[in-house]
Design an enzyme around this catalytic site. Structure first.
Site, PDB file in Angstrom:
ATOM      1  CB  SER A  86      -4.346  -6.554   4.406  1.00 10.90           C
ATOM      2  OG  SER A  86      -3.931  -5.273   4.027  1.00 10.90           O
ATOM      3  NE  ARG A 104      -2.626  -7.188  -4.581  1.00 13.29           N
ATOM      4  CZ  ARG A 104      -3.378  -7.653  -3.619  1.00 13.29           C
ATOM      5  NH1 ARG A 104      -2.851  -7.968  -2.478  1.00 13.29           N
ATOM      6  NH2 ARG A 104      -4.683  -7.820  -3.780  1.00 13.29           N
ATOM      7  CE  LYS A 129     -13.561  -6.165   1.337  1.00 13.82           C
ATOM      8  NZ  LYS A 129     -12.490  -5.482   0.604  1.00 13.82           N
ATOM      9  CG  HIS A 169      -1.912  -0.993   1.380  1.00 14.23           C
ATOM     10  ND1 HIS A 169      -2.035  -1.787   2.499  1.00 14.23           N
ATOM     11  CD2 HIS A 169      -2.886  -1.396   0.534  1.00 14.23           C
ATOM     12  CE1 HIS A 169      -3.053  -2.621   2.338  1.00 14.23           C
ATOM     13  NE2 HIS A 169      -3.578  -2.403   1.154  1.00 14.23           N
TER      14      HIS A 169
HETATM   15  O1  PNS Z   1      -8.657  -2.879   0.187  1.00 21.08           O
HETATM   16  P1  PNS Z   1      -9.964  -3.325  -0.385  1.00 21.08           P
HETATM   17  O2  PNS Z   1     -10.779  -4.025   0.661  1.00 21.08           O
HETATM   18  O3  PNS Z   1      -9.807  -4.162  -1.638  1.00 21.08           O
HETATM   19  O4  PNS Z   1     -10.727  -1.991  -0.824  1.00 21.08           O
HETATM   20  C1  PNS Z   1     -12.025  -2.060  -1.351  1.00 21.08           C
HETATM   21  C2  PNS Z   1     -12.688  -0.658  -1.268  1.00 21.08           C
HETATM   22  C3  PNS Z   1     -12.711  -0.187   0.156  1.00 21.08           C
HETATM   23  C4  PNS Z   1     -11.924   0.288  -2.145  1.00 21.08           C
HETATM   24  C5  PNS Z   1     -14.135  -0.849  -1.812  1.00 21.08           C
HETATM   25  O5  PNS Z   1     -14.768  -1.884  -1.127  1.00 21.08           O
HETATM   26  C6  PNS Z   1     -14.939   0.449  -1.658  1.00 21.08           C
HETATM   27  O6  PNS Z   1     -14.809   1.341  -2.462  1.00 21.08           O
HETATM   28  N1  PNS Z   1     -15.791   0.512  -0.587  1.00 21.08           N
HETATM   29  C7  PNS Z   1     -16.622   1.643  -0.306  1.00 21.08           C
HETATM   30  C8  PNS Z   1     -18.100   1.346  -0.639  1.00 21.08           C
HETATM   31  C9  PNS Z   1     -18.340   1.514  -2.121  1.00 21.08           C
HETATM   32  O7  PNS Z   1     -18.224   2.589  -2.675  1.00 21.08           O
HETATM   33  N2  PNS Z   1     -18.678   0.394  -2.767  1.00 21.08           N
HETATM   34  C10 PNS Z   1     -18.843   0.349  -4.186  1.00 21.08           C
HETATM   35  C11 PNS Z   1     -17.467   0.304  -4.869  1.00 21.08           C
HETATM   36  S1  PNS Z   1     -17.564  -0.349  -6.438  1.00 21.08           S
END
Ligand code: PNS
Length: 160
Positions: A128, A90, A41, A17
């Site tokens: 993570s 990645r 999650k 990150h």
């Molecule tokens: O590190 P991650 O868990 O892969 O990140 C995912 C994240 C937090 C970027 C995604 O779940 C997100 O944007 N969450 C906020 C809610 C939202 O906007 N959901 C629709 C996204 S398509």
């Protein structure tokens, strides 16, 4: 003024990150590390803990700040008046999921551009969840996370 948001769950923040955040900070005027609640999650660290770990990890980057958020990412980005979403990519396995999120976010906010920064080879396999698993099994995670994150993982698992 180009302001970017780098979103994620950051449970916890890793050197992978940090690589993306650092490179984004060199391209943009300001970078906001957006720590998502991601309650679906069931994160190991609370939202405030994850934000604080990310804050300490990015303290040396003057144009980076960390903000926790709940709700839709596009709403948060609009609220912060950001024009760009920066995501790390990645291996090819990330592509389908990231492609789906970028397409959905575009549908919701056409003015927000999503850009991807490729992880360097040494972080391609790093996540993570791998770090949490290693720490839960008592392995050292020193090569993958900053020292304060390694300590936080140690005490989280010691208290379980
Ligand atoms: O590190 P991650 O868990 O892969 O990140 C995912 C994240 C937090 C970027 C995604 O779940 C997100 O944007 N969450 C906020 C809610 C939202 O906007 N959901 C629709 C996204 S398509």
């Amino acid at each position: 003024m180009k302001r970017a948001v780098t979103p994620g769950t950051f449970d916890p923040i890793t050197y992978g990150h940090l690589d993306v955040i650092t490179r984004a900070s060199q391209l943009m005027d300001e970078v906001i590390v957006a720590v998502a609640a991601s309650s679906g999650k069931s994160p190991l660290f609370t939202l405030e803990e994850r934000a604080e770990l990310a804050r300490q990890a990015t303290r040396h980057l003057p144009n980076v700040r960390v903000e926790p958020f709940e709700g839709l990412l596009v709403d948060f980005a609009r609220q912060q008046e950001a024009q760009v979403l920066v995501k790390g990519l990645r291996a090819i396995t990330d592509f389908e999921y990231e492609f789906q999120m970028a397409a959905l976010n575009y549908q919701l906010a056409t003015e927000l551009e999503t850009i991807f920064i490729m992880s360097p080879p040494q972080y391609m396999y790093l996540s993570s969840s791998i770090v949490r698993e290693l720490a839960s099994l008592g392995s050292s995670v020193d090569p993958f996370v900053p020292p304060h994150v390694a300590r936080a993982l140690e005490s989280k698992f010691a208290n379980r």
